[in-house]
Design a protein around this motif. Structure first.
Motif, short mmCIF file in Angstrom:
data_model
loop_
_atom_site.label_atom_id
_atom_site.label_comp_id
_atom_site.label_asym_id
_atom_site.label_seq_id
_atom_site.Cartn_x
_atom_site.Cartn_y
_atom_site.Cartn_z
N SER A 238 -1.33 -4.22 8.86
CA SER A 238 -2.77 -4.37 8.64
C SER A 238 -3.19 -3.91 7.24
N TYR A 239 -2.39 -4.23 6.25
CA TYR A 239 -2.70 -3.81 4.88
C TYR A 239 -3.53 -4.86 4.15
N GLY A 240 -4.54 -4.39 3.43
CA GLY A 240 -5.31 -5.30 2.60
C GLY A 240 -4.64 -5.57 1.27
N LEU A 241 -3.71 -4.68 0.86
CA LEU A 241 -2.98 -4.85 -0.39
C LEU A 241 -1.58 -4.27 -0.23
N VAL A 242 -0.59 -5.06 -0.57
CA VAL A 242 0.79 -4.58 -0.71
C VAL A 242 1.16 -4.75 -2.18
N TYR A 243 1.57 -3.66 -2.80
CA TYR A 243 1.72 -3.62 -4.26
C TYR A 243 3.15 -3.30 -4.67
N TYR A 244 3.63 -4.01 -5.70
CA TYR A 244 4.94 -3.74 -6.31
C TYR A 244 4.72 -3.59 -7.83
N GLN A 245 5.08 -2.44 -8.36
CA GLN A 245 4.93 -2.23 -9.80
C GLN A 245 6.29 -2.00 -10.44
N ASP A 246 6.72 -2.98 -11.26
CA ASP A 246 7.97 -2.85 -12.02
C ASP A 246 9.18 -2.58 -11.13
N VAL A 247 9.16 -3.07 -9.91
CA VAL A 247 10.24 -2.68 -9.00
C VAL A 247 10.82 -3.84 -8.21
N LEU A 248 10.08 -4.92 -8.02
CA LEU A 248 10.56 -5.99 -7.15
C LEU A 248 11.92 -6.51 -7.61
N HIS A 249 12.10 -6.67 -8.92
CA HIS A 249 13.35 -7.22 -9.43
C HIS A 249 14.53 -6.28 -9.23
N GLU A 250 14.27 -5.00 -8.92
CA GLU A 250 15.35 -4.03 -8.75
C GLU A 250 15.76 -3.84 -7.30
N LEU A 251 15.04 -4.41 -6.37
CA LEU A 251 15.33 -4.20 -4.95
C LEU A 251 16.60 -4.95 -4.54
N PRO A 252 17.32 -4.41 -3.55
CA PRO A 252 18.55 -5.09 -3.10
C PRO A 252 18.31 -6.51 -2.59
N ASP A 253 17.18 -6.73 -1.90
CA ASP A 253 16.85 -8.06 -1.38
C ASP A 253 15.36 -8.29 -1.59
N PRO A 254 14.96 -8.66 -2.79
CA PRO A 254 13.53 -8.78 -3.08
C PRO A 254 12.81 -9.83 -2.24
N ALA A 255 13.47 -10.95 -1.93
CA ALA A 255 12.83 -11.98 -1.10
C ALA A 255 12.55 -11.44 0.30
N ALA A 256 13.49 -10.67 0.84
CA ALA A 256 13.29 -10.08 2.17
C ALA A 256 12.12 -9.10 2.15
#
Length: 344
Positions: A238-256
Motif C-alpha cells: 500500500s505504498y504511494g511511492l517506492v523509491y530507488y536512488q542510485d541503486v537499481l543498477h546495482e541490485l542482483p535482480d533489478p527487474a525482480a
C-alpha cells in the motif's frame, strides 16, 4: 585536422594537475579547512591560525594553503609572502560545502578520493576479471557523501516535476525506500513532509546500522522504520511511492525488484528511480557528463556492477512487466524514471 602533440601534452598535464587539485579539495572538505576559512569571510586566516582551528599540524596546513592558492581554490586576503592570510570565495564555498544545493560537489570529491583509496586491487582485477568481493565501511561513508548531491537533486529538481507525487507526500502517503543505504534520503523526506510514514529496507548490515543511527539521531524513529530485507521481496502492498536512488543498477535482480515494487504500490502510487546513466552513443562519450560517468563506471566494474544507459533502465521496467517508464532529464545531469499504477 588532428590534435597536435603539444596540445595532447598540455591536456595530459592538465589531467595530472587535476589529480592534485582533487586531493586538495578532498583534504579541505574532510578536515574542515574550507569550513573554517569560510567562517572568516573576507578577513581570511594565516596557515598557523587555520591549523589551530582545524586541529592539524602547521607544516602540512601551510603546504595545503599555498598549494590551494596555486590551484585557484583560495584567494589571498592579506599579509606578506612569509605569513599570508588566505580566504575562500563564497561561490566556491557553496559548491563544495552546501549539500542542500543541487550544485554541491563536495561529496563528489570525497567519493573520488575515498573510492580510489580502495584501488590497490584494481590492477589484479583487470588481469583476472574478478571483482572485489566486498566494499569497506570507509567506502560506504564516501558513497554517503556522494549521495548528498542526489538527495538535493531529488528535492530541488525532481519533485517540482512530479506535482502529483509531492501532493501525496504532503498528504502523508506511505513511502518505501529500496536499498536505502545510510538513510540520508529518508531523513530528508521525513523532515520535509511531516505527515509521511516511511519504510527503508537494506540488505547490507553496515549500511543498515548507519541508517538506524541517523534516523535515531534525527528523532524520526516514530515515523521511519528500517528493516534488513531482500530488494526483490518488498514488504507491504500500500505504498504511494517506492523509491530507488542510485541503486537499481546495482541490485542482483533489478527487474525482480521492480516487479515487487509494482505489486507493493497502492492504487495511483508511483515507482521513481533516480540514477546517472551511461551515454547511449559514442558521440556522448566526450561530453563532460559522459567522461564523468565512464570514470564512475570503472568503480562499478571493480565491484561487479555496472551503470546502465537510459535504454537499459527502460528495458528493466519492461522486463518487470511495467511497460516503458516516463523519462525526465534533470538539469544536474541525472535521469528520472517514473512508472505509475492506475488509480482505479
Amino acid at each position: 585536422m588532428g590534435v597536435s602533440l603539444d596540445d595532447r601534452f598540455d591536456g595530459l598535464l592538465d589531467d595530472l594537475a587535476g589529480y592534485y587539485r582533487t586531493w586538495l579539495v578532498y583534504l579541505g572538505v574532510e578536515l574542515g579547512l574550507l569550513h573554517h576559512l569560510r567562517a572568516e569571510g573576507g578577513a581570511g586566516l594565516t596557515a598557523d591560525a587555520l591549523a589551530e582551528k582545524a586541529g592539524c599540524g602547521r607544516a602540512p596546513v601551510d603546504g595545503w594553503c599555498r598549494a590551494a592558492y596555486a590551484y585557484g581554490l583560495l584567494e589571498r586576503a592579506g599579509g606578506d609572502d612569509l605569513a599570508p592570510r588566505f580566504g575562500l570565495d563564497e561561490d566556491l564555498a557553496a559548491i563544495l560545502l552546501d549539500p542542500q544545493r543541487p550544485e554541491y560537489l563536495g561529496g563528489q570529491f570525497i567519493f573520488s578520493v575515498g573510492a580510489s583509496l580502495e584501488y590497490g586491487g584494481m590492477v589484479d582485477f583487470f588481469r583476472s576479471g574478478r571483482p572485489v568481493p566486498g566494499r569497506t565501511p570507509r567506502y560506504h561513508r564516501a558513497v554517503e557523501r556522494l549521495n548528498e548531491q542526489d538527495i538535493a537533486v531529488f528535492f530541488e529538481q525532481a519533485l517540482p516535476q512530479l506535482p502529483d507525487i509531492e501532493e501525496r507526500l504532503r498528504a502523508g502517503t506511505r513511502v518505501l525506500d529500496v536499498a536505502c543505504g545510510g538513510g540520508g534520503w529518508l531523513t530528508q523526506l521525513a523532515r520535509t513532509f511531516p505527515a509521511v510514514r516511511a519504510m527503508g529496507i537494506e540488505f547490507d548490515e553496515d549500511w543498515l546500522s548507519q541508517a538506524r543511527r541517523r534516523i535515531a539521531e534525527a528523532g524520526l524513529t516514530d515515523r521511519v522504520q528500517l528493516e534488513r530485507g531482500d530488494p526483490a521481496q518488498l514488504p507491504g502492498h500500500s505504498y504511494g511511492l517506492v523509491y530507488y536512488q542510485d541503486v537499481l543498477h546495482e541490485l542482483p535482480d533489478p527487474a525482480a525488484s521492480l516487479r515487487a515494487a509494482g505489486d507493493a504500490l497502492a492504487p495511483g502510487g508511483s515507482i521513481v528511480v533516480l540514477d546517472w546513466c551511461l551515454p547511449g552513443s559514442m558521440e556522448e562519450y566526450r561530453t563532460l557528463l559522459g567522461q564523468l560517468t565512464w570514470g564512475y563506471q570503472l568503480d562499478e566494474l571493480f565491484q561487479g556492477t555496472s551503470l546502465l544507459t537510459r535504454g537499459g533502465f527502460v528495458g528493466l521496467f519492461e522486463a518487470a512487466g511495467l511497460g516503458p517508464p516516463m523519462l525526465i532529464e534533470l538539469d544536474a545531469g541525472a535521469s528520472l524514471f517514473v512508472a505509475r499504477r492506475p488509480a482505479g
